[in-house]
Design a protein around this motif. Structure first.
Motif, PDB file in Angstrom:
ATOM      1  N   LEU A   1      43.477  53.865  29.413  1.00  0.00           N
ATOM      2  CA  LEU A   1      42.741  53.966  27.876  1.00  0.00           C
ATOM      3  C   LEU A   1      42.214  52.720  27.695  1.00  0.00           C
ATOM      4  N   ALA A   2      42.723  51.546  28.395  1.00  0.00           N
ATOM      5  CA  ALA A   2      41.933  50.326  28.449  1.00  0.00           C
ATOM      6  C   ALA A   2      40.407  50.508  29.060  1.00  0.00           C
ATOM      7  N   GLY A   3      40.488  51.067  30.094  1.00  0.00           N
ATOM      8  CA  GLY A   3      39.174  51.478  30.923  1.00  0.00           C
ATOM      9  C   GLY A   3      38.102  52.357  30.084  1.00  0.00           C
ATOM     10  N   ARG A   4      38.414  53.057  29.090  1.00  0.00           N
ATOM     11  CA  ARG A   4      37.612  53.792  28.355  1.00  0.00           C
ATOM     12  C   ARG A   4      36.552  52.865  27.545  1.00  0.00           C
TER      13      ARG A   4
ATOM     14  N   ARG B   1      30.688  48.707  31.182  1.00  0.00           N
ATOM     15  CA  ARG B   1      30.264  48.303  32.507  1.00  0.00           C
ATOM     16  C   ARG B   1      30.748  46.949  32.979  1.00  0.00           C
ATOM     17  N   THR B   2      30.847  46.608  33.896  1.00  0.00           N
ATOM     18  CA  THR B   2      31.464  45.430  34.531  1.00  0.00           C
ATOM     19  C   THR B   2      30.490  44.476  34.671  1.00  0.00           C
ATOM     20  N   ARG B   3      31.056  43.059  34.705  1.00  0.00           N
ATOM     21  CA  ARG B   3      30.159  42.008  34.681  1.00  0.00           C
ATOM     22  C   ARG B   3      30.468  41.468  36.320  1.00  0.00           C
ATOM     23  N   TYR B   4      31.102  41.933  37.040  1.00  0.00           N
ATOM     24  CA  TYR B   4      31.386  41.482  38.322  1.00  0.00           C
ATOM     25  C   TYR B   4      30.268  42.033  39.271  1.00  0.00           C
ATOM     26  N   ARG B   5      29.735  40.771  39.875  1.00  0.00           N
ATOM     27  CA  ARG B   5      28.573  41.092  40.976  1.00  0.00           C
ATOM     28  C   ARG B   5      29.079  40.265  42.125  1.00  0.00           C
ATOM     29  N   PRO B   6      29.223  40.995  43.289  1.00  0.00           N
ATOM     30  CA  PRO B   6      29.896  40.382  44.421  1.00  0.00           C
ATOM     31  C   PRO B   6      28.808  39.273  45.021  1.00  0.00           C
TER      32      PRO B   6
END
Length: 95
Positions: free
Chosen positions: A34-37, A41-46
């Motif tokens: 439910l939280a993933g809905r 998009r993510t801000r994570y950039r390796p």
């Protein structure tokens, strides 16, 4: 956490710990879904690995290879004798 306690506690029946553990796991999966809905998009950039990261990973691989090689070695290599190959020091004795 309650399910794990129920499994480890000797006073509670085994089925109760298993039920609580299963319910807790199901709630955690449902909450994550439910939280993933809401997140689009993510801000994570390796970051690209630098020399330090490659050195640490290389040391870990080297240790893993050494452990694997020694594991297949005969027993004297895996467990050397406890006798010290270095002779005792002949210097002055402490008082």
């Amino acid at each position: 956490m309650l399910g794990t306690y129920g499994l480890l506690d000797g006073a509670t029946p085994d089925w109760a710990g298993l039920v609580l553990l299963a319910v807790g796991a199901a709630v955690a999966v449902l909450a994550s879904a439910l939280a993933g809905r809401r997140v689009r998009r993510t801000r994570y950039r390796p970051d690209p690995w630098r020399a330090e990261e490659w050195a640490v990973a290389g040391c870990g691989a080297l240790v893993a290879a050494a452990v694997r090689r020694v594991r297949g070695a005969p027993p004297p290599v895996r467990r050397p004798s406890r006798r010290s190959p270095v002779p005792a020091c002949s210097g002055p004795r402490p008082r």
